[in-house]
Design an enzyme around this catalytic site. Structure first.
Site, PDB file in Angstrom:
ATOM      1  N   GLU A  19       0.786  -1.235  -0.012  1.00  0.00           N
ATOM      2  CA  GLU A  19      -0.108  -0.010   0.043  1.00  0.00           C
ATOM      3  C   GLU A  19       0.933   1.282   0.030  1.00  0.00           C
ATOM      4  OE1 GLU A  19      -3.292   0.127   3.006  1.00  0.00           O
ATOM      5  OE2 GLU A  19      -2.203   1.798   3.836  1.00  0.00           O
ATOM      6  N   THR A  50      -3.731   4.861  -0.666  1.00  0.00           N
ATOM      7  CA  THR A  50      -4.785   5.423   0.171  1.00  0.00           C
ATOM      8  C   THR A  50      -5.181   6.619  -0.137  1.00  0.00           C
ATOM      9  OG1 THR A  50      -3.127   6.443   1.294  1.00  0.00           O
ATOM     10  CG2 THR A  50      -3.299   4.396   1.979  1.00  0.00           C
ATOM     11  N   TYR A  58       0.563  24.599   4.882  1.00  0.00           N
ATOM     12  CA  TYR A  58       0.631  26.044   5.122  1.00  0.00           C
ATOM     13  C   TYR A  58       0.164  26.951   4.154  1.00  0.00           C
ATOM     14  CZ  TYR A  58       3.557  24.289   9.158  1.00  0.00           C
ATOM     15  OH  TYR A  58       3.777  23.677  10.368  1.00  0.00           O
ATOM     16  N   HIS A  94      -8.202   3.649  -2.726  1.00  0.00           N
ATOM     17  CA  HIS A  94      -8.843   3.585  -1.191  1.00  0.00           C
ATOM     18  C   HIS A  94     -10.278   4.627  -1.478  1.00  0.00           C
ATOM     19  CE1 HIS A  94      -6.050   1.105   1.020  1.00  0.00           C
ATOM     20  NE2 HIS A  94      -6.285   0.565   0.023  1.00  0.00           N
ATOM     21  N   ALA A 144     -19.239   2.152   5.492  1.00  0.00           N
ATOM     22  CA  ALA A 144     -18.749   1.412   4.530  1.00  0.00           C
ATOM     23  C   ALA A 144     -19.725   0.519   3.745  1.00  0.00           C
ATOM     24  CB  ALA A 144     -17.652   0.991   4.829  1.00  0.00           C
ATOM     25  N   TYR A 179     -11.003  -6.319  11.046  1.00  0.00           N
ATOM     26  CA  TYR A 179     -10.355  -5.999  12.055  1.00  0.00           C
ATOM     27  C   TYR A 179     -10.241  -7.309  13.302  1.00  0.00           C
ATOM     28  CZ  TYR A 179     -11.477  -1.591  10.396  1.00  0.00           C
ATOM     29  OH  TYR A 179     -11.454  -0.380   9.450  1.00  0.00           O
ATOM     30  N   LYS A 199     -21.295  -6.246   5.199  1.00  0.00           N
ATOM     31  CA  LYS A 199     -20.482  -5.881   4.004  1.00  0.00           C
ATOM     32  C   LYS A 199     -20.362  -6.796   2.953  1.00  0.00           C
ATOM     33  CE  LYS A 199     -17.107  -3.588   6.562  1.00  0.00           C
ATOM     34  NZ  LYS A 199     -15.978  -3.016   6.856  1.00  0.00           N
ATOM     35  N   LYS A 305       8.053   4.404   2.577  1.00  0.00           N
ATOM     36  CA  LYS A 305       9.393   4.137   2.339  1.00  0.00           C
ATOM     37  C   LYS A 305       9.627   2.492   2.183  1.00  0.00           C
ATOM     38  CE  LYS A 305      12.254   7.646   4.207  1.00  0.00           C
ATOM     39  NZ  LYS A 305      12.585   8.009   5.407  1.00  0.00           N
TER      40      LYS A 305
HETATM   41  P1  FAD Z   1     -17.075   0.256   8.564  1.00  0.00           P
HETATM   42  O1  FAD Z   1     -17.208  -0.842   8.198  1.00  0.00           O
HETATM   43  O2  FAD Z   1     -18.167   1.314   8.404  1.00  0.00           O
HETATM   44  O3  FAD Z   1     -17.236   0.466  10.413  1.00  0.00           O
HETATM   45  C1  FAD Z   1     -16.845   1.507  10.994  1.00  0.00           C
HETATM   46  C2  FAD Z   1     -17.343   1.172  12.576  1.00  0.00           C
HETATM   47  O4  FAD Z   1     -18.734   1.336  12.525  1.00  0.00           O
HETATM   48  C3  FAD Z   1     -17.091  -0.085  13.063  1.00  0.00           C
HETATM   49  O5  FAD Z   1     -16.914   0.014  14.504  1.00  0.00           O
HETATM   50  C4  FAD Z   1     -18.427  -1.095  12.737  1.00  0.00           C
HETATM   51  O6  FAD Z   1     -18.519  -1.951  13.660  1.00  0.00           O
HETATM   52  C5  FAD Z   1     -19.349   0.022  13.025  1.00  0.00           C
HETATM   53  N1  FAD Z   1     -20.504  -0.275  12.225  1.00  0.00           N
HETATM   54  C6  FAD Z   1     -20.867  -0.636  11.076  1.00  0.00           C
HETATM   55  N2  FAD Z   1     -21.863  -0.705  10.522  1.00  0.00           N
HETATM   56  C7  FAD Z   1     -22.888  -0.097  11.513  1.00  0.00           C
HETATM   57  C8  FAD Z   1     -24.150  -0.170  11.771  1.00  0.00           C
HETATM   58  N3  FAD Z   1     -24.919  -0.208  10.750  1.00  0.00           N
HETATM   59  N4  FAD Z   1     -24.547   0.521  12.968  1.00  0.00           N
HETATM   60  C9  FAD Z   1     -23.617   0.745  13.844  1.00  0.00           C
HETATM   61  N5  FAD Z   1     -22.288   0.517  13.880  1.00  0.00           N
HETATM   62  C10 FAD Z   1     -21.972   0.001  12.634  1.00  0.00           C
HETATM   63  N6  FAD Z   1      -8.594   5.165   6.297  1.00  0.00           N
HETATM   64  C11 FAD Z   1      -8.523   6.337   5.616  1.00  0.00           C
HETATM   65  O7  FAD Z   1      -8.607   7.418   5.901  1.00  0.00           O
HETATM   66  N7  FAD Z   1      -7.954   6.102   4.439  1.00  0.00           N
HETATM   67  C12 FAD Z   1      -7.500   4.829   3.949  1.00  0.00           C
HETATM   68  O8  FAD Z   1      -6.928   4.771   2.716  1.00  0.00           O
HETATM   69  C13 FAD Z   1      -7.682   3.826   4.605  1.00  0.00           C
HETATM   70  N8  FAD Z   1      -7.103   2.462   4.008  1.00  0.00           N
HETATM   71  C14 FAD Z   1      -7.512   1.514   5.039  1.00  0.00           C
HETATM   72  C15 FAD Z   1      -7.263   0.182   4.551  1.00  0.00           C
HETATM   73  C16 FAD Z   1      -7.472  -1.059   5.446  1.00  0.00           C
HETATM   74  C17 FAD Z   1      -6.890  -2.345   5.037  1.00  0.00           C
HETATM   75  C18 FAD Z   1      -8.060  -0.887   6.544  1.00  0.00           C
HETATM   76  C19 FAD Z   1      -8.240  -2.093   7.590  1.00  0.00           C
HETATM   77  C20 FAD Z   1      -8.388   0.277   7.047  1.00  0.00           C
HETATM   78  C21 FAD Z   1      -7.910   1.443   6.173  1.00  0.00           C
HETATM   79  N9  FAD Z   1      -8.443   2.739   6.726  1.00  0.00           N
HETATM   80  C22 FAD Z   1      -8.351   4.036   6.000  1.00  0.00           C
HETATM   81  C23 FAD Z   1      -9.091   3.100   8.019  1.00  0.00           C
HETATM   82  C24 FAD Z   1     -10.665   2.926   7.949  1.00  0.00           C
HETATM   83  O9  FAD Z   1     -11.181   4.189   7.269  1.00  0.00           O
HETATM   84  C25 FAD Z   1     -11.000   3.220   9.601  1.00  0.00           C
HETATM   85  O10 FAD Z   1     -10.587   1.954  10.221  1.00  0.00           O
HETATM   86  C26 FAD Z   1     -12.614   3.494   9.837  1.00  0.00           C
HETATM   87  O11 FAD Z   1     -12.713   4.059  10.944  1.00  0.00           O
HETATM   88  C27 FAD Z   1     -13.595   2.346   9.812  1.00  0.00           C
HETATM   89  O12 FAD Z   1     -13.746   1.976   8.241  1.00  0.00           O
HETATM   90  P2  FAD Z   1     -14.445   0.974   7.919  1.00  0.00           P
HETATM   91  O13 FAD Z   1     -14.393   0.992   6.441  1.00  0.00           O
HETATM   92  O14 FAD Z   1     -13.952  -0.364   8.611  1.00  0.00           O
HETATM   93  O15 FAD Z   1     -15.955   1.280   8.428  1.00  0.00           O
END
Ligand code: FAD
Length: 317
Positions: A19, A50, A58, A94, A144, A179, A199, A305
């Site tokens: 990534e 990402t 700035y 992403h 998501a 996770y 999902k 890196k």
């Molecule tokens: P979701 O699947 O929407 O889940 C988020 C939270 O909401 C979880 O706690 C879930 O249990 C809960 N939830 C889901 N659906 C519901 C519902 N219907 N009601 C109540 N709760 C619910 N972040 C960035 O900003 N940029 C990136 O490029 C990026 N790349 C990533 C790549 C990977 C492989 C991973 C693992 C994470 C990445 N992230 C990135 C971080 C990610 O955006 C965060 O972890 C974010 O907080 C959750 O994203 P998610 O898609 O898992 O969210």
């Protein structure tokens, strides 16, 4: 080609991928190329890029650099297109809920389709620094799951506002985050797992996990997902520890555990180079075990890196 097809084609052989983060402040893409070049010998079938909602920049005022402002870090789709063209490798942008309306997402996906990008990671994004909890962008998705649903609809030719176009439509392969130690906001692993299953049921094709440092967490997570009857690929995300500060930062930011043995090895290091070496060796051991355990791909969080990822891949691929 779709990530799932790459995995099928590999026929049980573990693949290598990584990534990248777009360069800060729209700097030259050469910086990225310099980090990609040494990794191409390991033949990654795909590279992720990402998206970041927050970048501190700035602003210039009266000839001086003044206070910081935040903005979305640009570049993800352009970089995906450039890398794809230069290296003839699939790229995975992403795509985030946070910071984008559904319309903006649709435009982005249309661009991806034109550019021959067939894969994407559908993610919610994190809360902004000043927010206590993630606040959905007005007109955007809250989770998501909504993003996955939008992409699935688009794959059927169903666009927003009832527009339908069923010929030559997109056919995105959709990755989602998983996770092994639960998402930091989820009340329990069980609840979080339920959300992941939603999902997948909505149409996600594969999962990439959050980083973890104890493989047991990954294998247990895979077992839990499989017990729910879900058999899509679950790609482990691996982050080599690179600086001592990671000992505090990673558990704090991602709410993950670090094994005591790793903590002690890093703490005993006398230099940054020693820490980097401990990170490399730990990741090699993790990777070997994950390969033996049947991980379809090893996906490295390179954080820009590539020297440590190259050292790891040289031992394995
Ligand atoms: P979701 O699947 O929407 O889940 C988020 C939270 O909401 C979880 O706690 C879930 O249990 C809960 N939830 C889901 N659906 C519901 C519902 N219907 N009601 C109540 N709760 C619910 N972040 C960035 O900003 N940029 C990136 O490029 C990026 N790349 C990533 C790549 C990977 C492989 C991973 C693992 C994470 C990445 N992230 C990135 C971080 C990610 O955006 C965060 O972890 C974010 O907080 C959750 O994203 P998610 O898609 O898992 O969210």
């Amino acid at each position: 080609m779709k990530i799932t097809d790459h995995i099928k084609q590999a026929n049980g052989k573990t693949l290598f991928s990584f990534e990248l983060i777009p360069p800060r402040k729209g700097k030259s893409i050469q910086e990225l190329y310099n980090n990609i070049d040494p990794l191409m010998e390991f033949k990654p079938p795909f590279i992720d890029v990402t998206t970041s909602r927050e970048e501190f920049v700035y602003i210039e005022k009266d000839g001086l650099l003044d206070k910081k402002v935040t903005r979305m870090r640009p570049g993800t789709i352009g970089i995906c297109a450039s890398i794809k063209h230069k290296y003839d490798v699939d790229t995975v942008p992403h795509v985030l809920c946070g910071g984008f309306t559904k319309e903006e997402t649709e435009y982005m996906l249309v661009d991806c389709h034109y550019l021959g990008i067939h894969n994407l990671m559908a993610l919610r994004g994190d809360a902004m620094r000043e927010e206590q909890y993630f606040k959905p962008t007005p007109g955007g998705h809250e989770y998501a799951l909504g993003l996955v649903e939008q992409v699935v609809e688009m794959n059927k030719g169903h666009y927003l506002n009832g527009m339908v176009e069923t010929s030559d439509c997109s056919d995105f392969c959709i990755g989602v985050a998983g996770y092994p130690e639960k998402h930091l906001e989820a009340p329990s692993l069980k609840t979080d797992l339920k959300r992941l299953i939603q999902k997948v049921e909505a149409g996600a094709d594969y999962v990439v996990t959050q980083m973890f440092f104890d493989n047991k967490k990954y294998f247990e997570f895979v077992d839990l997902v499989r017990a729910e009857g879900i058999d899509i690929p679950i790609i482990p995300g691996i982050k080599p520890i690179a600086v001592k500060r990671h000992l505090q930062l990673l558990p704090q930011v991602f709410k993950i555990d670090l094994p005591q043995e790793l903590i002690e090895s890093v703490e005993s290091c006398k230099s940054n180079a020693d820490v980097r070496q401990v990170g490399i060796e730990w990741a090699i051991q993790q990777s070997k075990e994950l390969m033996e355990g049947g991980a379809p791909v090893l996906h490295y969080y390179s954080m820009g890196k590539s020297d440590n990822v190259k050292a790891i891949a040289s031992e394995l691929f």
